[in-house]
Design an enzyme around this catalytic site. Structure first.
Site, mmCIF file in Angstrom:
data_model
loop_
_atom_site.group_PDB
_atom_site.id
_atom_site.type_symbol
_atom_site.label_atom_id
_atom_site.label_comp_id
_atom_site.label_asym_id
_atom_site.label_seq_id
_atom_site.Cartn_x
_atom_site.Cartn_y
_atom_site.Cartn_z
ATOM 1 N N ASP A 156 -10.663 0.140 -24.208
ATOM 2 C CA ASP A 156 -10.852 -0.120 -22.713
ATOM 3 C C ASP A 156 -11.063 1.252 -21.990
ATOM 4 O OD1 ASP A 156 -11.088 -2.722 -22.490
ATOM 5 O OD2 ASP A 156 -9.126 -3.097 -21.919
ATOM 6 N N ARG A 168 -3.099 -8.228 -20.431
ATOM 7 C CA ARG A 168 -4.023 -7.801 -21.587
ATOM 8 C C ARG A 168 -3.194 -6.873 -22.522
ATOM 9 N NH1 ARG A 168 -9.114 -7.822 -20.414
ATOM 10 N NH2 ARG A 168 -9.344 -5.688 -21.655
ATOM 11 N N GLU A 195 2.878 -8.227 8.587
ATOM 12 C CA GLU A 195 2.860 -6.748 8.988
ATOM 13 C C GLU A 195 3.728 -6.084 7.898
ATOM 14 O OE1 GLU A 195 1.305 -4.776 11.074
ATOM 15 O OE2 GLU A 195 0.313 -6.605 11.212
ATOM 16 N N PRO A 212 0.724 -1.314 -0.008
ATOM 17 C CA PRO A 212 -0.049 0.195 0.133
ATOM 18 C C PRO A 212 0.807 1.108 0.020
ATOM 19 C CG PRO A 212 -0.689 -1.592 1.621
ATOM 20 C CD PRO A 212 0.533 -2.182 1.172
HETATM 21 N N1 ADE Z 1 -0.615 -5.294 0.031
HETATM 22 C C1 ADE Z 1 -1.786 -5.309 0.993
HETATM 23 N N2 ADE Z 1 -2.275 -4.137 0.589
HETATM 24 C C2 ADE Z 1 -2.053 -3.722 -0.573
HETATM 25 C C3 ADE Z 1 -2.201 -2.790 -1.941
HETATM 26 N N3 ADE Z 1 -3.313 -1.863 -1.646
HETATM 27 N N4 ADE Z 1 -1.633 -2.598 -3.114
HETATM 28 C C4 ADE Z 1 -0.716 -3.588 -3.053
HETATM 29 N N5 ADE Z 1 -0.063 -4.424 -2.183
HETATM 30 C C5 ADE Z 1 -0.806 -4.631 -1.048
#
Ligand code: ADE
Length: 256
Positions: free
Chosen positions: A175, A160, A122, A95
């Site tokens: 797309d 793709r 984590e 994230p």
């Molecule tokens: N691992 C956990 N959440 C994630 C996300 N939003 N994007 C990429 N990898 C992740």
């Protein structure tokens, strides 16, 4: 030459779905991409095959050890080098990464291959990221339980775009997002469904008119649903025709 994907994951079985089903399954059978998995557990040296430990500084959860991941990545790099792919890019799905979009996927699809690193728990020891990872990618501002689903999203998006994956190369260009616009609405048989008619223009056989209508719908939907995308489209330059179509759409939207 097929696009070489090497995935570092504790759950290699999850990737069977991608390699077996739908468009990605077909592309895999046609050797448009090659997918191999590397399980960090196979690179441990203790009897328990330990891949994680508690975080320095305390706190909840576990952190993935750098050494098994390091060796798994080195094995994947060695394999890619044997295929003539030197300096393979290593991407960590997290994230904290750069947000995935169509432009980034297009850029990555032009490489000969990728090594994708999937985390669990984590996270991963920061030193491994510093030494082995070239880019961190996020699939959106939410948290999922590990990098595997994110890696699969990234792989699907890239596959793709590889030549030969989509029967009609036009499909990828049409797309959503391919030119900063959402897709136009689609209709198929029957002509009337629950009292609702297919837009007349689509039955007209007038291809120029259909193309105009579709572009107008794409512009209008983007205006209604994703003003941020429309701003990017405007910044990249709209044709006079596009400006006119959007203006018409806005007017008819006001009347409804
Ligand atoms: N691992 C956990 N959440 C994630 C996300 N939003 N994007 C990429 N990898 C992740």
């Amino acid at each position: 030459m097929s696009f070489e994907l090497d995935v570092i994951t504790l759950f290699p079985g999850m990737f069977d779905a991608l390699a077996q089903y739908g468009i990605t399954g077909k592309a895999n059978r046609n050797n448009i991409f090659q997918l191999s998995t590397w399980n960090p557990r196979d690179f441990t040296s203790d009897n328990y095959r330990t891949i994680d430990d508690s975080p320095y500084g305390g706190g909840p959860g576990m952190v993935m050890l750098p050494q098994p991941l390091d060796e798994a990545i080195c094995a994947a790099k060695k394999k890619q080098a044997g295929l003539g792919i030197n300096r393979a890019q290593v991407i960590y799905l997290t994230p904290q990464g750069k947000r995935l979009d169509q432009e980034l996927a297009t850029r990555l699809s032009k490489l000969p291959g990728l090594i994708l690193l999937c985390g669990r728990y984590e996270g991963i020891d920061e030193r491994l990221i510093k030494n082995q990872v070239n880019m961190e990618i996020s699939i959106g501002d939410y948290v999922i339980s590990g990098g595997e689903l994110a890696a699969m999203v990234l792989i699907d998006t890239i596959v793709r775009l590889l030549p030969g994956t989509l029967g009609d190369p036009q499909s990828a260009n049409q797309d959503s997002f391919s030119c900063h616009l959402l897709d136009f609405p689609h209709f198929t048989r029957p002509e009337v469904y629950k009292g609702d008619n297919v837009p007349k223009v689509l039955m007209s056989g007038n291809h120029a008119e259909i193309k105009r209508w579709r572009l107008q719908q794409a512009l209008g939907r983007t205006w209604l649903r994703r003003p941020d995308l429309l701003a990017a489209k405007i910044a990249s330059g709209m044709t006079k025709e596009e400006e006119k179509l959007l203006e018409e759409f806005k007017q008819s939207n006001k009347q409804n």
